[in-house]
Write an enzyme that holds these catalytic residues in place. Structure first.
Site, PDB file in Angstrom:
ATOM      1  N   ASP A  19       0.814  -1.223   0.000  1.00 13.25           N
ATOM      2  CA  ASP A  19       0.000   0.000   0.000  1.00 13.25           C
ATOM      3  C   ASP A  19       0.848   1.275   0.000  1.00 13.25           C
ATOM      4  O   ASP A  19       0.648   2.164   0.845  1.00 13.25           O
ATOM      5  CB  ASP A  19      -0.918   0.020   1.248  1.00 13.25           C
ATOM      6  CG  ASP A  19      -1.717  -1.257   1.432  1.00 13.25           C
ATOM      7  OD1 ASP A  19      -2.104  -1.855   0.425  1.00 13.25           O
ATOM      8  OD2 ASP A  19      -1.959  -1.641   2.589  1.00 13.25           O
ATOM      9  N   GLU A 226     -11.400  -0.169  -3.448  1.00 20.06           N
ATOM     10  CA  GLU A 226     -10.636   0.395  -2.329  1.00 20.06           C
ATOM     11  C   GLU A 226      -9.421   1.137  -2.878  1.00 20.06           C
ATOM     12  O   GLU A 226      -9.219   1.229  -4.089  1.00 20.06           O
ATOM     13  CB  GLU A 226     -10.191  -0.717  -1.362  1.00 20.06           C
ATOM     14  CG  GLU A 226      -9.238  -1.729  -1.977  1.00 20.06           C
ATOM     15  CD  GLU A 226      -8.880  -2.889  -1.054  1.00 20.06           C
ATOM     16  OE1 GLU A 226      -9.343  -2.952   0.093  1.00 20.06           O
ATOM     17  OE2 GLU A 226      -8.111  -3.761  -1.513  1.00 20.06           O
TER      18      GLU A 226
END
Ligand code: FUB
Length: 327
Positions: A19, A226
């Site tokens: 991420d 997301e």
């Protein structure tokens, strides 16, 4: 000899990272990743195998330099309101301070978004006592615009709990829209001047097709899942995001930071592993995509590694699709 970071290879091999939110601060590229734990516990639909506890900040001076791990910058045990699962963070600079925004589950197992501050881009970061009032779900990404207004984009389906907030309150059994209904978009909220609260209630961002019709929930190759990221190129806002179940990074464009955004295509084709999550940053005269895959663990979904590659625009401002495994 120091190892120079090469495109499409892990930035770090001594720990698992994911991420990546990349920013240029003080002339260097700082990367704010999740720090995946090396455990062999079971995987669940809710993402309990992503059981991260802390953050490390990474940096590279440029693309001819080794990657530096600045050590632990924040641990869940030091965040008064947070219990577990320190998921994808982001950072921002404003008011001569660095802000780390991060999601974690509170004591009721509800994801909230917190903020921590530091005088240095690598931390250590001092957390606020409570989460941002009115925050929920995961994957904060903050854009500080040219006029210094700051917007936070956030939200994730399934384990990220976005479906459970459709009525404005948390419903443990809340479900997403039916296939033929408009998909849920990410949320956006302008941040207060001190970056510690939302100026107003977060609003959902609409993603539409070229005809202006909302992307539908069943359209899994295009709908939002997301990992939102918003960047600006030649005065246009680009919202890029993970499509989750179809494993790509998609993007949409708008003249307004709060949308609606028009879907444009795929930035990144599926990588090794279930999740895909990225950021886009300009360094000097080039643009870069930071992303992760699971190549370092031979495909274990929760043991990921951060990589980068160059990102190129076409003349009309659209983005060229990247397959990171092709020459
Ligand atoms: O790292 C945990 C979660 O996996 C992130 O919050 C999502 O974006 C996905 O990458």
């Amino acid at each position: 000899m120091k190892k120079i970071v090469k495109p499409n290879t892990p930035l770090m091999e001594h720990m698992y990272t994911a991420d990546p939110s990349a920013h240029v601060f003080e002339g260097k590229i700082y990367i704010y990743p999740s720090h995946d734990l090396d455990h062999d516990g079971p995987s669940t639909h809710e993402g309990e195998h992503y059981s991260m506890e802390d953050y490390h900040v990474l940096s590279i001076d440029d693309f001819e330099s080794p990657c530096v791990d600045h050590g632990e910058s924040l641990h869940v045990k030091d965040v008064p309101w947070a219990k577990k699962q320190m998921w994808a963070p982001d950072a921002a600079y404003k008011n001569n301070k660095y802000y780390l925004f991060f999601p974690a589950k509170d004591t009721n197992d509800i994801f909230r978004i917190g903020v921590a501050t530091s005088s240095k881009p690598a931390g250590p970061f001092i957390p606020e006592k409570d989460y941002i009032p009115g925050s929920f779900s995961i994957d904060p990404a903050v854009l500080v615009d040219d006029d210094d207004k700051a917007f936070m984009y956030f939200g994730g389906l399934w384990g990220g709990q976005l479906e459970k907030w459709r009525t404005g309150v948390y419903l443990p059994d809340g479900e997403g829209p039916a296939d033929l209904e408009p998909a849920l978009g990410p949320m956006a909220a302008e941040l207060s001047e001190d970056m510690l609260t939302f100026k107003a209630k977060p609003q959902e961002i609409l993603i539409v097709d070229e005809e202006g019709n909302p992307i539908l929930a069943g359209d899994e190759s295009r709908r939002y899942f997301e990992g939102p990221w918003v960047h600006k190129y030649k005065g246009i806002y680009y919202l890029s995001y993970s499509t989750g179940t179809t494993h790509t990074i998609a993007y949409a464009m708008s003249k307004n930071p709060q949308g609606p955004f028009v879907y444009k295509g795929t930035i990144l084709t599926p990588v090794i592993g279930w999740t895909t999550h990225h950021s886009i940053v300009q360094f000097e005269d080039k643009w870069y995509l930071f992303y992760h895959d699971c190549s370092l663990s031979n495909g274990v979904d929760h043991k990921r590694c951060v990589k980068y590659t160059e990102l190129k625009y076409n003349e009309d401002g659209t983005i060229q699709t990247i397959d990171p495994y092709k020459g």
